[in-house]
Design a protein around this motif. Sequence first.
Motif, PDB file in Angstrom:
ATOM      1  N   LEU A  47       0.834  -1.203   0.000  1.00 46.28           N
ATOM      2  CA  LEU A  47       0.000   0.000   0.000  1.00 46.28           C
ATOM      3  C   LEU A  47       0.872   1.258   0.000  1.00 46.28           C
ATOM      4  O   LEU A  47       0.625   2.200  -0.773  1.00 46.28           O
ATOM      5  CB  LEU A  47      -0.919   0.001   1.216  1.00 46.28           C
ATOM      6  N   GLU A  75      -6.125   8.338   8.174  1.00 46.91           N
ATOM      7  CA  GLU A  75      -7.135   7.287   8.022  1.00 46.91           C
ATOM      8  C   GLU A  75      -7.231   6.471   9.317  1.00 46.91           C
ATOM      9  O   GLU A  75      -8.034   6.759  10.165  1.00 46.91           O
ATOM     10  CB  GLU A  75      -6.807   6.437   6.782  1.00 46.91           C
ATOM     11  N   ALA A  79      -6.065   1.000   7.880  1.00 44.73           N
ATOM     12  CA  ALA A  79      -6.043   1.465   6.494  1.00 44.73           C
ATOM     13  C   ALA A  79      -4.803   0.974   5.761  1.00 44.73           C
ATOM     14  O   ALA A  79      -4.770   0.927   4.530  1.00 44.73           O
ATOM     15  CB  ALA A  79      -6.109   2.989   6.436  1.00 44.73           C
ATOM     16  N   TRP A  81      -3.969  -1.907   5.576  1.00 48.54           N
ATOM     17  CA  TRP A  81      -4.355  -3.169   4.949  1.00 48.54           C
ATOM     18  C   TRP A  81      -5.467  -2.957   3.903  1.00 48.54           C
ATOM     19  O   TRP A  81      -6.105  -3.912   3.496  1.00 48.54           O
ATOM     20  CB  TRP A  81      -4.793  -4.183   5.995  1.00 48.54           C
ATOM     21  N   SER A  82      -5.672  -1.706   3.475  1.00 46.91           N
ATOM     22  CA  SER A  82      -6.634  -1.455   2.402  1.00 46.91           C
ATOM     23  C   SER A  82      -6.184  -2.204   1.148  1.00 46.91           C
ATOM     24  O   SER A  82      -4.994  -2.213   0.819  1.00 46.91           O
ATOM     25  CB  SER A  82      -6.712   0.046   2.092  1.00 46.91           C
ATOM     26  N   GLY A  83      -7.138  -2.805   0.474  1.00 44.97           N
ATOM     27  CA  GLY A  83      -6.790  -3.578  -0.715  1.00 44.97           C
ATOM     28  C   GLY A  83      -6.391  -5.007  -0.415  1.00 44.97           C
ATOM     29  O   GLY A  83      -5.920  -5.724  -1.302  1.00 44.97           O
ATOM     30  N   TYR A 144      -7.466   0.172  -4.988  1.00 47.77           N
ATOM     31  CA  TYR A 144      -7.797   0.191  -3.561  1.00 47.77           C
ATOM     32  C   TYR A 144      -6.670   0.844  -2.759  1.00 47.77           C
ATOM     33  O   TYR A 144      -6.907   1.671  -1.872  1.00 47.77           O
ATOM     34  CB  TYR A 144      -8.002  -1.235  -3.042  1.00 47.77           C
ATOM     35  N   GLU A 145      -5.444   0.462  -3.060  1.00 49.58           N
ATOM     36  CA  GLU A 145      -4.298   0.933  -2.295  1.00 49.58           C
ATOM     37  C   GLU A 145      -4.030   2.421  -2.496  1.00 49.58           C
ATOM     38  O   GLU A 145      -3.463   3.081  -1.621  1.00 49.58           O
ATOM     39  CB  GLU A 145      -3.047   0.130  -2.680  1.00 49.58           C
ATOM     40  N   GLY A 147      -6.026   4.977  -2.603  1.00 49.97           N
ATOM     41  CA  GLY A 147      -6.839   5.895  -1.830  1.00 49.97           C
ATOM     42  C   GLY A 147      -7.672   6.821  -2.689  1.00 49.97           C
ATOM     43  O   GLY A 147      -8.439   7.645  -2.172  1.00 49.97           O
ATOM     44  N   HIS A 150     -12.990   4.661  -4.063  1.00 52.88           N
ATOM     45  CA  HIS A 150     -13.686   4.208  -2.855  1.00 52.88           C
ATOM     46  C   HIS A 150     -14.821   3.263  -3.237  1.00 52.88           C
ATOM     47  O   HIS A 150     -15.975   3.657  -3.347  1.00 52.88           O
ATOM     48  CB  HIS A 150     -14.212   5.412  -2.070  1.00 52.88           C
TER      49      HIS A 150
END
Length: 295
Positions: A47, A75, A79, A81-83, A144-145, A147, A150
């Motif tokens: 990310l 965030e 966050a 671990w987004s994606g 996703y990573e 930002g 959404h």
Amino acid sequence: MFSKNIVVADYKSTSMDTILSSPLVKSFMAGAFSGTCSTVLFQPLDLVKTRLQKSVNLGSKLGMVGEIANVIRQERVFALWSGLVPSISRCVPGIGLYFTSLHWLQSTCGSESPHPLESVAMGASARALAGVAVLPFTVMKTRYESGDFHYRGLFQGMHSTYSKEGIRALYSGLAPTLLRDVPFSGIYLMIYRKLKALSSDGQTPAAPGVTFTNGVLAGSLASFVTQPADVIKTNVQLYPKKYGRLKTVALVIYNERGVLGFWRGFLPRTLRRTLMAAMAWTVYEEMMRACNIKT
């Protein structure tokens, strides 16, 4: 009737046992398991690498640590671990397919003492097949990573991308992805096999710690060689309509930051790729050894 059902059940059970005992199936399961462990553990590095490589951030002076702090501050910790869902959707079958393809190539046309070029060809071929198969998940992972997008979920994101940008958007960045992953896997396998031969007598398998170290060394060099293609891939997949061609992206990056722009995010990417590859190969080797299958 009862006897017939028993025969059918026994046949199905035997067929399933035969499938599960196949070396190719075991290769896929070992690769998928190793991919799951390494993806979950090293997702934050991926990310941060994506955030640093975005064209809008190329002029930023934030480094890896600064970007991590920025994500947590703006965030939240999770966050980082987004994606993760698209990453797992990409890496688990992708790494499984890679090891399965590699095992098949080694079994059918490999030699006992492969030439370095043979290792390059096998690693590159296996990665090309896996890379094309999971490319839509790679695109969604990158978005996703970043930002900048959404989505409510993985498949909603894929549907939204397809509806607004067409099927080509889900396969955007194919060329730079292959230019990054194919050489990486070819170079990695060549160096890894050479180090594996040097650290083992051919009879006694290397210890897991030695296997992991070999993976780190091989991954570091392979990451260095393929870094520019990774920066280009990130921006093509984020903004396919804005950039379109590889030449356009490369010029934007060069005009913004010069040659150094192609090395943006090098540290988190190298840490993630080397550690992830080292862990994947270590887990894979140990699982295949437990199944008495030569790697």
